[in-house]
Design an enzyme around this catalytic site. Structure first.
Site, short mmCIF file in Angstrom:
data_model
loop_
_atom_site.label_atom_id
_atom_site.label_comp_id
_atom_site.label_asym_id
_atom_site.label_seq_id
_atom_site.Cartn_x
_atom_site.Cartn_y
_atom_site.Cartn_z
N ASP A 191 -9.08 8.06 7.59
CA ASP A 191 -7.97 8.25 6.62
C ASP A 191 -8.03 9.68 6.08
O ASP A 191 -8.87 10.47 6.48
CB ASP A 191 -8.05 7.21 5.49
CG ASP A 191 -6.66 6.79 5.04
OD1 ASP A 191 -5.85 7.68 4.71
OD2 ASP A 191 -6.37 5.58 5.00
N HIS A 263 -1.93 9.54 7.57
CA HIS A 263 -3.29 9.27 7.09
C HIS A 263 -4.34 9.90 8.01
O HIS A 263 -5.38 9.30 8.28
CB HIS A 263 -3.54 7.76 6.94
CG HIS A 263 -2.82 7.17 5.76
ND1 HIS A 263 -3.19 7.43 4.46
CD2 HIS A 263 -1.75 6.33 5.69
CE1 HIS A 263 -2.38 6.77 3.63
NE2 HIS A 263 -1.49 6.10 4.35
N ASP A 326 1.29 3.29 9.24
CA ASP A 326 1.93 3.19 7.92
C ASP A 326 2.08 4.56 7.27
O ASP A 326 1.37 5.51 7.62
CB ASP A 326 1.08 2.29 7.00
CG ASP A 326 -0.32 2.85 6.79
OD1 ASP A 326 -0.92 3.30 7.77
OD2 ASP A 326 -0.80 2.87 5.64
N GLU A 327 2.98 4.63 6.32
CA GLU A 327 3.10 5.74 5.39
C GLU A 327 2.99 7.11 6.09
O GLU A 327 2.13 7.92 5.75
CB GLU A 327 2.02 5.61 4.30
CG GLU A 327 2.19 4.32 3.50
CD GLU A 327 1.12 4.12 2.43
OE1 GLU A 327 1.44 3.53 1.39
OE2 GLU A 327 -0.05 4.51 2.65
N TRP A 393 2.53 -5.82 5.54
CA TRP A 393 1.86 -5.53 4.26
C TRP A 393 2.84 -5.28 3.14
O TRP A 393 2.55 -5.57 1.99
CB TRP A 393 0.88 -4.37 4.42
CG TRP A 393 1.48 -3.00 4.51
CD1 TRP A 393 1.98 -2.38 5.63
CD2 TRP A 393 1.64 -2.05 3.44
NE1 TRP A 393 2.44 -1.13 5.33
CE2 TRP A 393 2.23 -0.89 3.98
CE3 TRP A 393 1.33 -2.05 2.08
CZ2 TRP A 393 2.54 0.24 3.22
CZ3 TRP A 393 1.63 -0.93 1.32
CH2 TRP A 393 2.23 0.20 1.89
N TYR A 418 -3.38 -8.27 -1.24
CA TYR A 418 -4.03 -7.00 -1.53
C TYR A 418 -5.05 -7.22 -2.65
O TYR A 418 -4.72 -7.25 -3.83
CB TYR A 418 -2.98 -5.93 -1.89
CG TYR A 418 -2.57 -5.14 -0.67
CD1 TYR A 418 -2.41 -5.79 0.57
CD2 TYR A 418 -2.38 -3.76 -0.71
CE1 TYR A 418 -2.07 -5.08 1.70
CE2 TYR A 418 -2.03 -3.05 0.43
CZ TYR A 418 -1.87 -3.71 1.63
OH TYR A 418 -1.54 -3.01 2.76
N ASP A 420 -7.28 -5.24 -3.57
CA ASP A 420 -7.59 -4.06 -4.38
C ASP A 420 -6.75 -4.11 -5.66
O ASP A 420 -6.96 -3.32 -6.57
CB ASP A 420 -7.31 -2.76 -3.62
CG ASP A 420 -5.87 -2.66 -3.14
OD1 ASP A 420 -5.28 -3.69 -2.76
OD2 ASP A 420 -5.30 -1.54 -3.16
N TRP A 471 -8.64 -2.11 -0.15
CA TRP A 471 -8.64 -0.64 -0.19
C TRP A 471 -9.57 -0.22 -1.32
O TRP A 471 -9.67 -0.91 -2.34
CB TRP A 471 -7.22 -0.11 -0.45
CG TRP A 471 -6.23 -0.59 0.57
CD1 TRP A 471 -5.33 -1.59 0.43
CD2 TRP A 471 -6.07 -0.09 1.91
NE1 TRP A 471 -4.60 -1.74 1.60
CE2 TRP A 471 -5.04 -0.83 2.52
CE3 TRP A 471 -6.70 0.92 2.66
CZ2 TRP A 471 -4.61 -0.62 3.83
CZ3 TRP A 471 -6.27 1.14 3.96
CH2 TRP A 471 -5.25 0.38 4.53
N THR A 472 -10.24 0.93 -1.13
CA THR A 472 -11.34 1.21 -2.06
C THR A 472 -11.19 2.51 -2.87
O THR A 472 -12.19 3.12 -3.23
CB THR A 472 -12.68 1.23 -1.28
OG1 THR A 472 -12.59 2.22 -0.24
CG2 THR A 472 -12.98 -0.12 -0.67
C1 ACM Z 1 -1.10 0.17 3.51
O1 ACM Z 1 -1.45 -0.45 2.50
N1 ACM Z 1 -0.72 1.44 3.41
C2 ACM Z 1 -1.11 -0.42 4.81
#
Ligand code: ACM
Ligand code: ZN
Length: 534
Positions: A191, A263, A326-327, A393, A418, A420, A471-472
């Site tokens: 990432d 990413h 993604d993104e 997601w 999610y 997180d 996610w951290t």
């Molecule tokens: C993501 O949460 N960007 C897959």
């Protein structure tokens, strides 16, 4: 008198039912549980009889785990012994289906595969913790369990880019997944904030891509403070092999995620020729999304990614590889001559189609090497191949659209999966540490996930299963990972394994028994649901 007899009989039935309910508390909920008369006591002298060498590994793990309950590790034999825990394969059972029978002459677990027998042992472990612990052993009620999962894909993702964890921590994460009969570990390895897998052909990734200069303190977009401390780390290929083997021994397939085309800043910082502008780039020290992405116009980008994937597929035997998607902001591509040349040359309509070109090209390469891809739901933009699997997601709408197209889907909507995100509504009063998410994902919310919602019978066939994502950004140590994971993972496990037999109140009643398993293992779960808080 007749009435008195009836009353006593009714009370006995109720007491029996009570005993049955109280003593067989397994998560995820088994398909069928029948409590029968009798009991069996496991002691340090109870042998494990394996009827097939394929079961020795699962037996070995269980034998070790019993040490804390009976004082020593159980012995394993393939000789026929009485009063034993007998493990066998059965051709009449499905691949993940097992039966677990406890009677006064011993315990028998049969499974359609070693994986299924392993699941039977996970259920037995929960019964052992809930059993009656006596001086020399653990007394278990006689029971006949037949069990199989509803969904074939039951996953959990861990991001090791924003924060990295030790090999032992990852193994503990895998242990926790195994206890919940999770069968896929999605390992988010690359990432913007760090590249975490050693690639021999590109050693600079370990030196540059794996390190960031410092890390933001506090909430992204709200804080301008940085800690000034270099942060990073990499999993060597030797460590990756060790983890993949550890997971395989627990019947968990590991799905590595190599992110593209967005990413990718850690890779771009290492080799600036991977980006459109040529850099310089810097491994990201804050969270969010970067506009700097892999250049889709240069052949050298694809050469790099294929060389990376060539090493990745040597390390990860499971057929699926996650390639992100993604993104990915399109700004850099819009002003890059090479990306624009690619769009024109390939007859693409726009940058969304350029992303499809990117993903499809990598998918073709992986298919040619015997692998299949998973991508985040953004890969639907600009079109996808029939063979891509979508991980939904941004809610379930991407998954629904993909299932309607006839693509396979894993449901991991941020609204429910999610972890997180905050796990309690009253974060301030509960002293919950900083987390993502506008709306909390409570245990009840996760449990309410219906991966089939909005789909007809035909479309439902494309739903492979469900997954939680961890996610951290705000999770720097492994105690905190566990706090976010447990007990929400139990809810996910039950959606995945026991979708057709879910009952939230019943689940909450059984959760107390699982909590004792967490306590015995020293897991650092969140206490809220046990204190009546959601
Ligand atoms: C993501 O949460 N960007 C897959
Ligand atoms: Zn470009």
């Amino acid at each position: 008198m007749k009435r008195l007899v009836f009353l006593i009989a009714s009370l006995l039935v109720m007491a029996n039912a009570y005993a049955a309910n109280r003593s067989i508390e397994i998560i995820p909920k088994p398909a069928s549980v029948k409590v029968v008369a009798g009991s069996f006591v496991i002691t340090a002298d109870t042998p494990i009889v394996v009827e097939s060498d394929d079961l020795a590994s699962a037996a070995g793990i269980f034998a070790e785990e019993m040490k804390t309950y009976v004082g020593k590790s159980l012995t394993i034999t393939n000789a026929n012994r009485r009063k034993a825990i007998r493990l066998a394969l059965s051709a009449s059972l499905k691949e993940e289906e097992y039966s677990l029978n406890i009677g006064k002459s011993g315990i028998a677990i049969s499974g359609g595969s070693p994986r299924a027998v392993f699941y039977g042992l996970q259920s037995l472990k929960q019964l052992v913790v809930a059993g009656q612990h006596m001086g020399k052993g653990v007394k278990l009620p006689a029971v006949a369990i037949d069990d199989e999962p509803f969904f074939g894909y039951r996953g959990a993702m861990l991001d090791v880019c924003r924060h990295i964890f030790s090999v032992d921590d990852i193994k503990k994460y895998i242990d926790i997944l195994a206890l919940h009969k999770i069968n896929r570990f999605h390992w988010h390895l690359t990432d913007d904030q760090g590249w975490r897998i050693e690639i021999k052909r590109y050693p600079e990734l370990s030196r540059i891509g794996a390190m960031r200069k410092e890390t933001i303190i506090g909430r992204y977009r709200h804080s301008a403070e940085y800690d000034g401390k270099p942060y990073g780390g990499i999993f060597t290929q030797e460590e990756v092999r060790e983890i993949v083997k550890y997971a395989a021994d627990r019947y968990i397939d590991v799905i590595p995620e190599i992110e593209m085309p967005g990413h990718g800043v850690a890779a771009l910082s290492t080799y600036p020729w991977l980006g459109c502008s040529g850099g310089p780039y810097e491994v990201r020290t804050t969270w969010g999304i970067s506009e700097e992405v892999f250049c889709a116009g240069k052949e050298s980008t694809f050469e790099f990614l294929e060389n990376v994937l060539a090493e990745v597929i040597e390390l990860f035997p499971y057929e699926y590889i996650h390639i992100g998607g993604d993104e990915c902001p399109k700004k850099a591509w819009k002003t890059c001559a090479l990306c624009q040349k690619r769009i024109a040359g390939e007859g693409l309509k726009d940058e969304a189609e350029l992303q499809s070109y990117f993903m499809e090209r990598i998918e073709r390469w992986l298919n040619a090497h015997g692998r299949r891809i998973i991508g985040w739901d953004e890969i639907l933009q600009g079109g996808i191949t029939k063979s891509a699997t979508i991980m939904s997601w941004r809610g379930t709408k991407g998954g629904i659209a993909a299932a309607k197209l006839g693509n396979k889907v894993i449901m991991a909507p941020n609204s429910h999966c999610y972890i997180d995100y905050y796990q309690t509504s009253n974060t301030a009063a509960n002293g919950e540490p900083l987390a993502n998410g506008r709306k909390p994902v409570t245990v009840a919310k996760l449990y309410s996930l219906d991966p089939y919602a909005g789909l007809n019978d035909e479309e439902q066939r494309y739903i492979m299963g469900v997954q939680v994502n961890l996610w951290t950004e705000y999770i720097a140590d492994f105690d905190h990972v566990q706090h976010m994971l447990l007990p929400r993972l139990a809810a996910l496990a039950e959606v995945g394994w026991s979708y057709d037999r879910r009952d939230y109140d019943d689940f909450k009643a059984r959760l107390g028994a699982l909590r004792r398993v967490y306590d015995r293992n020293g897991y650092k779960y969140a206490p809220y649901i046990f204190n009546g808080i959601e």
